[in-house]
Design an enzyme around this catalytic site. Structure first.
Site, short mmCIF file in Angstrom:
data_model
loop_
_atom_site.label_atom_id
_atom_site.label_comp_id
_atom_site.label_asym_id
_atom_site.label_seq_id
_atom_site.Cartn_x
_atom_site.Cartn_y
_atom_site.Cartn_z
N THR A 34 0.83 -1.09 -0.15
CA THR A 34 -0.12 0.15 -0.03
C THR A 34 0.74 1.09 0.00
OG1 THR A 34 -1.75 -1.26 1.18
CG2 THR A 34 -1.91 1.22 1.21
N GLU A 42 1.02 9.31 -6.01
CA GLU A 42 1.68 10.75 -5.76
C GLU A 42 2.39 11.03 -6.86
OE1 GLU A 42 1.64 12.86 -1.59
OE2 GLU A 42 2.73 10.98 -1.34
N GLY A 61 2.15 17.29 -0.58
CA GLY A 61 1.14 16.35 -0.14
C GLY A 61 0.49 16.82 0.99
N HIS A 68 -7.27 0.26 -1.25
CA HIS A 68 -6.38 -0.69 -1.90
C HIS A 68 -7.18 -1.94 -2.12
CE1 HIS A 68 -2.15 -2.23 -2.38
NE2 HIS A 68 -2.77 -2.61 -3.40
N ARG A 112 -3.05 18.25 -2.57
CA ARG A 112 -1.60 18.92 -2.60
C ARG A 112 -1.84 20.37 -2.36
NH1 ARG A 112 2.12 15.17 -3.70
NH2 ARG A 112 3.83 16.80 -4.04
#
Length: 126
Positions: A34, A42, A61, A68, A112
Site C-alpha cells: 500500500t 503521488e 502532499g 487498496h 496537494r
C-alpha cells in the site's frame, strides 16, 4: 498556472520485490504494498503538475484517502491515472485510479498544496 479540473496523466509501474509489502514493512505478503501504491499515485500527481506551476513553486502532499482493492503480484503491472478534480486557490485535489489491466487495484484521493519551494525548504530546515 495551467491546472484545471479534468486534466489527466498516467504513470506505470511493474512491481518488483522492492515494491512489496514484505520489503516495505507494511505486511508480510509478496504483493504491491500500500505505501508503494500511494507513492505511485503521488508520482502521478507530481507528473501532472510538472511545468504547470508558477516559477519557483512546487506542490506538497497534505491529505490522502486510499482504498487498496486488489493484490498485484511481483511482475504485475499497474497504471496510475491522476485526474485534477478540484482547484481551490493553492489547494489541488486529485482522484487517482490504479488499474491492473481492466481491474481497479486502488482508488486514491490526493490533496496537494502549492508552495514556494525555497521558502518551504528553508522553513523545514530552520
Amino acid at each position: 498556472m495551467d491546472l484545471r479540473p479534468g486534466l489527466a496523466t498516467r504513470v506505470q509501474l511493474t512491481v518488483t520485490d522492492a515494491d512489496t509489502a514484505q520489503s516495505l514493512g507494511s505486511g508480510d505478503v509478496p504483493v504491491l504494498g500500500t505505501p508503494r501504491a500511494l507513492a505511485l499515485a503521488e508520482a502521478a500527481t507530481v507528473a501532472l503538475t510538472a511545468g504547470r506551476l508558477p516559477t519557483g513553486s512546487t506542490t506538497v502532499g497534505v491529505r490522502v484517502e486510499l482504498d487498496h482493492l486488489l493484490a498485484t503480484p511481483v511482475g504485475g503491472s499497474v497504471v496510475a491515472e491522476a485526474v485534477v478534480s478540484e482547484v481551490d486557490g493553492r489547494r489541488l485535489a486529485f482522484v487517482v485510479t490504479l488499474r491492473q489491466g481492466e481491474q481497479v487495484a486502488a482508488r486514491i484521493r490526493v490533496d496537494r498544496m502549492i508552495v514556494d519551494r525555497e521558502k518551504f525548504v528553508a522553513k523545514a530546515y530552520a
